[in-house]
Scaffold this motif. Structure first.
Motif, PDB file in Angstrom:
ATOM      1  N   GLU A  51       0.854  -1.206  -0.056  1.00  0.00           N
ATOM      2  CA  GLU A  51       0.027  -0.064  -0.102  1.00  0.00           C
ATOM      3  C   GLU A  51       0.727   1.472   0.025  1.00  0.00           C
ATOM      4  O   GLU A  51       1.878   1.220   0.510  1.00  0.00           O
ATOM      5  CB  GLU A  51      -0.947   0.033   1.160  1.00  0.00           C
ATOM      6  N   LEU A 162      -1.631   7.827   8.742  1.00  0.00           N
ATOM      7  CA  LEU A 162      -2.034   6.555   7.659  1.00  0.00           C
ATOM      8  C   LEU A 162      -0.877   5.550   7.442  1.00  0.00           C
ATOM      9  O   LEU A 162      -1.269   4.674   6.711  1.00  0.00           O
ATOM     10  CB  LEU A 162      -2.595   7.311   6.435  1.00  0.00           C
ATOM     11  N   GLY A 215      -2.610   1.512   9.039  1.00  0.00           N
ATOM     12  CA  GLY A 215      -2.907   2.235   7.902  1.00  0.00           C
ATOM     13  C   GLY A 215      -4.267   3.081   7.545  1.00  0.00           C
ATOM     14  O   GLY A 215      -4.536   3.484   6.557  1.00  0.00           O
ATOM     15  N   VAL A 216      -5.135   2.928   8.779  1.00  0.00           N
ATOM     16  CA  VAL A 216      -6.402   3.290   8.494  1.00  0.00           C
ATOM     17  C   VAL A 216      -6.488   4.703   9.590  1.00  0.00           C
ATOM     18  O   VAL A 216      -6.173   4.477  10.826  1.00  0.00           O
ATOM     19  CB  VAL A 216      -7.547   2.230   8.730  1.00  0.00           C
ATOM     20  N   THR A 232      -9.435   4.962   4.216  1.00  0.00           N
ATOM     21  CA  THR A 232      -8.147   4.338   3.360  1.00  0.00           C
ATOM     22  C   THR A 232      -8.434   4.783   2.034  1.00  0.00           C
ATOM     23  O   THR A 232      -9.422   4.756   1.354  1.00  0.00           O
ATOM     24  CB  THR A 232      -8.601   2.969   3.461  1.00  0.00           C
TER      25      THR A 232
END
Length: 400
Positions: A51, A162, A215-216, A232
């Motif tokens: 990601e 994030l 990451g959220v 996200t």
């Protein structure tokens, strides 16, 4: 000025080789590399399998310079000469785009000492609010510089981390127009200093609380709001609501959960607010003990604890607070810590990382924006100095 890889990354990988070295993020985010021959590259992973926001550091412990190449063989940094990762230097690399195996990587080189396996400080960003400049950054743990701000105005907004637990990206969400109206503005910042306009929040929001887990980014409440939304890239998703509107407080991650410490709860008398713990995996809440009552305080997390500092009490004397308390998520207790050294302030920026917390800006007892900044570590305070390049308040902070 730096910290060791084990403290910084929770452990790192060491590779010694005379040929190109493959960087595997699943093993570690920090790599200490020693090239035993010339023209060795550290090769980055297939970007399509990761990601955006993935952050890697490659530290050169040897005497030979090291290059950097993407998964398709494109050289991002040469293996010798100007721009290479020289002895005692590190490349800090952020994945910005993952449309192709090569990806879009943003490397930044920093000197870390003569062949010493330590890593540079993350940069402390202070963004938005009132006053000038619109953005400032404490760069590589040495000094403040003015920085490029986001495309949209943000007053009383909050940052949602994030990236990895150690940095990567952050989303600045909410408010604008010098606080006279709320907006759904959202702008994303990566640790190369690049901004991009992001998808607006699902609702106009100000004086909200935010934090990130794995990451959220999670946005909680705000003036008159009990909504919760998760971001996200590039979309927002509604989450289980709070049940009551909370604002002027703080939120920070500990472990796989987020502690919400309200400054105000709609319909409740000041001082009667109850902190709540949000568990993203279950999209559920439970109550937590309360620290000393305050509004618009500094809130950050470091080494598994959540800290609340400064703030103010409506009609109190003095109006500004300098007290600091830390929440232990295992014992579920608050402990009193050393008071702030730079004076009682509110509406400033804070971020946790590198084993401590960072605060900047805010207002004094006369409602005047401040230029002071400080770092909290080992229950002590040190100035980040000398001061911000301009007074800032109603601002937000992120460590990237």
């Amino acid at each position: 000025m730096g910290v060791g890889p084990r403290q910084y990354f929770g452990g790192g990988q060491f590779r010694e080789s005379g040929t190109d070295i493959a960087i595997v993020p699943g093993l570690a985010r920090g790599w200490v590399v020693k090239a035993t021959a010339a023209n060795v590259h550290a090769t980055l992973p297939d970007a399509t399998k990761h990601e955006p926001g993935l952050t890697l550091s490659i530290l050169n412990e040897g005497a030979n310079p090291i290059g950097l190449a993407d998964h398709e063989g494109t050289v991002l940094l040469p293996p010798s000469g100007l721009g290479s990762i020289g002895a005692g230097f590190a490349a800090h690399v952020v994945l910005v785009g993952n449309a192709t195996p090569g990806g879009d990587w943003r490397p930044r080189i920093g000197q870390i000492g003569a062949a010493v396996a330590s890593v540079p400080w993350r940069n402390f960003w202070v963004v938005g609010g009132t006053g000038a400049p619109r953005a400032a950054v404490y760069f590589d743990g040495t000094s403040w510089i003015s920085a490029t701000g986001p495309a949209q105005d943000h007053v009383d907004a909050c940052f949602l981390p994030l990236g990895t637990p150690f940095g990567g990206r952050a989303l600045l969400v909410g408010d604008g127009d010098a606080g006279t109206a709320m907006h759904a503005y959202a702008d994303e910042l990566d640790e190369s200093g690049t901004w991009r306009v992001a998808t607006d929040a699902p609702y106009a929001v100000g004086r909200a609380q935010g934090a990130g887990v794995d990451g959220v980014g999670y946005l909680f409440g705000g003036d008159g709001l009990f909504d919760v939304a998760a971001y996200t890239r590039p979309a927002w998703v509604a989450k289980n609501g709070l049940g009551a509107a909370i604002s002027r407080g703080g939120a920070a991650r500990f472990g796989d959960r987020i502690l919400l410490v309200p400054g105000d709860v709609a319909g409740a008398p000041f001082g009667s607010t109850v902190p709540r713990v949000y568990w993203p995996a279950a999209d559920s809440y439970y109550d937590a003990p309360a620290p000393a009552a305050r509004r618009q305080f500094f809130c950050w997390a470091a080494e598994g604890r959540v800290y609340a500092a400064g703030g103010y009490v409506p009609g109190g004397s003095p109006a500004q607070l300098d007290g600091v308390q830390a929440f232990d998520g295992v014992a579920e207790t608050w402990a009193t810590k050393t008071v702030m050294s730079t004076g009682a302030r509110y509406s400033g920026a804070a971020a946790g990382g590198l084993g401590g917390g960072f605060i900047a800006g805010g207002k004094d007892g006369t409602d005047t924006a401040r230029t002071e900044a400080a770092r909290y570590s080992d229950d002590g305070w040190a100035a980040l100095g000398p001061v911000l390049p301009g007074a800032m308040s109603e601002c937000a902070g992120a460590l990237l």
